[in-house]
Design a protein around this motif. Structure first.
Motif, PDB file in Angstrom:
ATOM      1  N   HIS A 183      -0.757   3.739  -0.307  1.00  0.00           N
ATOM      2  CA  HIS A 183      -0.237   2.427   0.143  1.00  0.00           C
ATOM      3  C   HIS A 183       0.763   2.900   1.147  1.00  0.00           C
ATOM      4  O   HIS A 183       1.801   2.608   0.737  1.00  0.00           O
ATOM      5  CB  HIS A 183       0.453   1.393  -0.832  1.00  0.00           C
ATOM      6  N   ASP A 185       2.405   1.325   3.509  1.00  0.00           N
ATOM      7  CA  ASP A 185       3.270   0.254   3.813  1.00  0.00           C
ATOM      8  C   ASP A 185       3.932  -0.364   2.470  1.00  0.00           C
ATOM      9  O   ASP A 185       4.700  -1.141   2.591  1.00  0.00           O
ATOM     10  CB  ASP A 185       2.441  -0.882   4.396  1.00  0.00           C
ATOM     11  N   GLN A 188       9.084  -0.250   3.183  1.00  0.00           N
ATOM     12  CA  GLN A 188       9.194  -0.519   4.543  1.00  0.00           C
ATOM     13  C   GLN A 188      10.755  -0.856   4.963  1.00  0.00           C
ATOM     14  O   GLN A 188      11.316  -1.420   3.858  1.00  0.00           O
ATOM     15  CB  GLN A 188       8.350  -1.520   5.148  1.00  0.00           C
ATOM     16  N   LEU A 274       5.860  -9.404  -1.838  1.00  0.00           N
ATOM     17  CA  LEU A 274       7.048  -9.029  -1.060  1.00  0.00           C
ATOM     18  C   LEU A 274       8.306  -8.784  -2.082  1.00  0.00           C
ATOM     19  O   LEU A 274       8.666 -10.041  -2.206  1.00  0.00           O
ATOM     20  CB  LEU A 274       7.274  -9.534   0.218  1.00  0.00           C
ATOM     21  N   ARG A 302       3.141  -5.233  -4.090  1.00  0.00           N
ATOM     22  CA  ARG A 302       2.467  -4.888  -2.844  1.00  0.00           C
ATOM     23  C   ARG A 302       3.424  -4.394  -1.743  1.00  0.00           C
ATOM     24  O   ARG A 302       2.953  -3.401  -0.957  1.00  0.00           O
ATOM     25  CB  ARG A 302       1.885  -6.071  -2.222  1.00  0.00           C
ATOM     26  N   ARG A 303       4.321  -4.812  -1.710  1.00  0.00           N
ATOM     27  CA  ARG A 303       5.459  -4.259  -0.514  1.00  0.00           C
ATOM     28  C   ARG A 303       6.858  -4.468  -1.081  1.00  0.00           C
ATOM     29  O   ARG A 303       7.214  -5.755  -1.441  1.00  0.00           O
ATOM     30  CB  ARG A 303       4.948  -5.068   0.626  1.00  0.00           C
ATOM     31  N   TRP A 305      10.523  -4.567   0.884  1.00  0.00           N
ATOM     32  CA  TRP A 305      11.399  -4.275   2.299  1.00  0.00           C
ATOM     33  C   TRP A 305      12.550  -4.278   1.979  1.00  0.00           C
ATOM     34  O   TRP A 305      13.402  -4.969   1.358  1.00  0.00           O
ATOM     35  CB  TRP A 305      11.119  -5.745   2.961  1.00  0.00           C
TER      36      TRP A 305
END
Length: 548
Positions: A183, A185, A188, A274, A302-303, A305
RNA sequence: GGCGGAGUAGCUCAGUGGUAGAGCAGGGGACUCAUAAGCCCUUGGUCGGUGGUUCAAAUCCGCCCUCCGCUACCA
């Protein structure tokens, strides 16, 4: 019709030990804008933010004021919620780590980790300050008088060891490396990902997840013998201690999704799409947290930031002790909620740090909001009222209008930047278009066309209506597109143009935004422009609040 | 120390081999619909230093200088 996407976005929860500064709220404003974008485009959206309220530190601050921890945090939390309301932040839930369902969630996560063999009793050792609890090696100072706590130099530090529980993070190194590889990403911006990957590759140590001495916290649910720590009367055995930091704070993200009491909601909302967090807690969110979730049989978010920080002039960190905080209330008072949101998100790149100051905010506000956008709306509405008696002119078809031809590309780039969390770039894309509209005014010179039209020039009259139609449409599109960032401004812009603003205060319940953002979407509808109403009054630098 | 990144106009930054760019700030101009805003023009840079590769380097390579991020239990 494809079913709506679902989008679950969170911020870090704020430590409820002091009043919020703009640098703390910055993250929440950014996440709020992202959440509003998803609501407006029609995604089923959940936005979670809140406060982290347990710790020895907070218990001591409360005690110092002669109050119960609960009463203390209740007041602290009110400071956050009122500051967030002033900034038009609209979470679907404001979660507190003292919420009853969060207590259940944290205890359940501990039980699952135990059942999976990932936690074990061990000994935690370190310097202990009687006023602050355990201190990091990096927080203490070596002096000729021995090791001291910099905050309490006269209180001798003690080297203490304490029985508590550890999480077997070391067991997850390989899986974490694989997850990062599969994964790309996950974390980030990319440079943060590299830092975290470097940390993982350096080897992972287990970390402690309970504290024996602290009683202002979530009761640790398991006794050292592995039995439940809950007694027959329902109370918790204080001997078991409390859950320490990360097995409390991080859990808020799944509590807020329905874990473990609402399995249907949890199935819908988890994993989160996120997590928006600051760079100071990246490791806990991108290394500890996935491992904790896997241990409980749950998926990683999933992500994640990692945003940058607002720094004071010269790159200094903002802090209460340095006295260089920017008070969110003064920013809202001076710039308005939307102005405050705009300058914070435009002045500070969402992927790195930036120096900010009152002057930089005033410059940005005046240049972008008062001069460029506010004045564009003002001059457009004014000219339409003056030259066309207020009847709303229709825009030219896309292929006959320079602005219309440029617009679809603007929307595409704007959307890409928002979804990539490059919020400052998203705004820059939109403001390029503001510039194009202002240039059109000067190139087309409607006042010249109006004179010619008045003298009977039919072509000039047609051209006048067309140009003003394009400008009105540009104002509608910009005002609507920027609504996730400036939710209070969008309705005010559309109202002056006599267009409906069909979204709820939090951005829900409206038509799909991308449909509304088509050039000429409402071209056929008649309307009457009202008198121009300035959106962003110009500010002078001396409008700065008195320092303090 | 290790790993990574950055040093380009007063400020913030874009620009990965072919005659130095944007926004803001500064200066000038024409206009006048507008929040004395907008528009046009413009001042300003030996692209950190140095050596090299190349017809050609901000851009590639070596060395040096400076700054920054990460380098574990404060949230």
């Amino acid at each position: 019709m494809t079913p709506p996407e679902r989008f679950y976005v969170t911020t870090a929860i704020a430590y409820a030990n002091s009043r919020p500064g703009l640098h703390t709220l910055y993250e929440v404003v950014g996440a709020d804008a992202i959440a509003r974008w998803h609501r407006m485009v029609g995604d089923e959206t959940r936005f979670l933010t809140g406060t982290d309220e347990h710790s020895v530190n907070i218990a001591q601050q409360a005690a110092a004021e002669g109050r119960s921890p609960r009463a203390f945090v209740d007041d602290q939390v009110a400071l956050f919620t009122s500051a967030e309301e002033a900034l038009l932040i609209a979470p679907d839930r404001f979660i507190r780590t003292t919420d009853p369902d969060h207590v259940l969630a944290a205890q359940e996560m501990v039980r699952r980790a135990y059942a999976n063999g990932d936690i074990y009793p061990g000994t935690y050792e370190g310097w202990y300050c009687p006023n602050e609890g355990f201190r990091n090696a990096s927080d203490v100072q070596e002096t000729s008088r021995g090791t001291i706590c910099p905050n309490h130099p006269d209180v001798p530090l003690q080297w203490l060891s304490e029985r508590n529980w550890f999480f077997r993070l070391s067991a997850y190194q390989e899986r974490l490396e694989r997850h990062y590889a599969d994964h790309p990403d996950f974390v980030q911006p990319a440079y943060r990902r590299n830092e975290m990957l470097g940390f993982i590759r350096g080897g992972l140590e287990d970390f402690s997840i309970s504290r024996a001495g602290a009683d202002w916290g979530i009761p640790f649910p398991i006794a050292e013998n592995g039995e439940t720590a809950q007694r027959e009367d329902g109370s918790w055995d204080p001997e078991a201690g409390t859950i320490y930091v990360w097995y409390d704070a991080l859990i808020n993200y799944i509590t807020g999704a329905g874990f473990p009491t609402d399995p249907d909601a949890f199935a819908r909302w988890w994993p989160a799409d996120l997590h928006v967090i600051g760079k100071d807690i990246a490791r806990f969110h991108t290394i500890y947290w996935p491992a904790m979730l896997w241990s409980a049989g749950l998926e990683a978010p999933r992500r994640v930031w990692v945003h940058g920080f607002l720094l004071a002039a010269g790159g200094e960190k903002m802090s209460k002790s340095r006295g260089n905080l920017i008070d969110p209330d003064s920013v809202v008072a001076a710039f308005g909620a939307d102005g405050a949101r705009y300058v914070a998100l435009r002045e500070v790149p969402f992927d790195r740090d930036a120096d900010v100051s009152w002057d930089s905010f005033v410059r940005r506000y005046n240049a972008d909001l008062a001069n460029d956008f506010g004045n564009l709306v003002n001059r457009t509405v004014s000219m339409a009222g003056r030259y066309l008696a207020g009847a709303r002119p229709a825009p030219a078809p896309v292929d006959e209008s320079a602005l219309g031809a440029a617009w679809p590309g603007v929307v595409t780039r704007y959307r890409e930047r928002i979804e990539a969390c490059l919020l400052h770039e998203a705004l820059a894309v939109l403001w390029d278009f503001v510039g194009a509209a202002n240039k059109l005014v000067d190139a087309a010179q409607p006042w010249v066309l109006a004179k010619a039209a008045k003298a009977g020039d039919g072509e000039a009259e047609r051209r006048l209506a067309s140009v003003l139609g394009d400008l009105v449409e540009a104002c509608r599109l910009i005002g609507l597109a920027v609504a996730p960032f400036m939710p209070g401004t969008a309705p005010r812009v559309l109202a002056q143009l006599d267009h409906a603003y069909a979204y709820a205060a939090d951005g829900n319940d409206g038509p799909p935004l991308l449909n509304e953002l088509r050039w000429g979407a409402h071209a056929a509808e008649p309307g009457t422009l009202s008198a121009p109403l300035p959106l962003f009054p110009r500010l002078e630098a001396e409008d700065a609040p008195t320092a303090g």
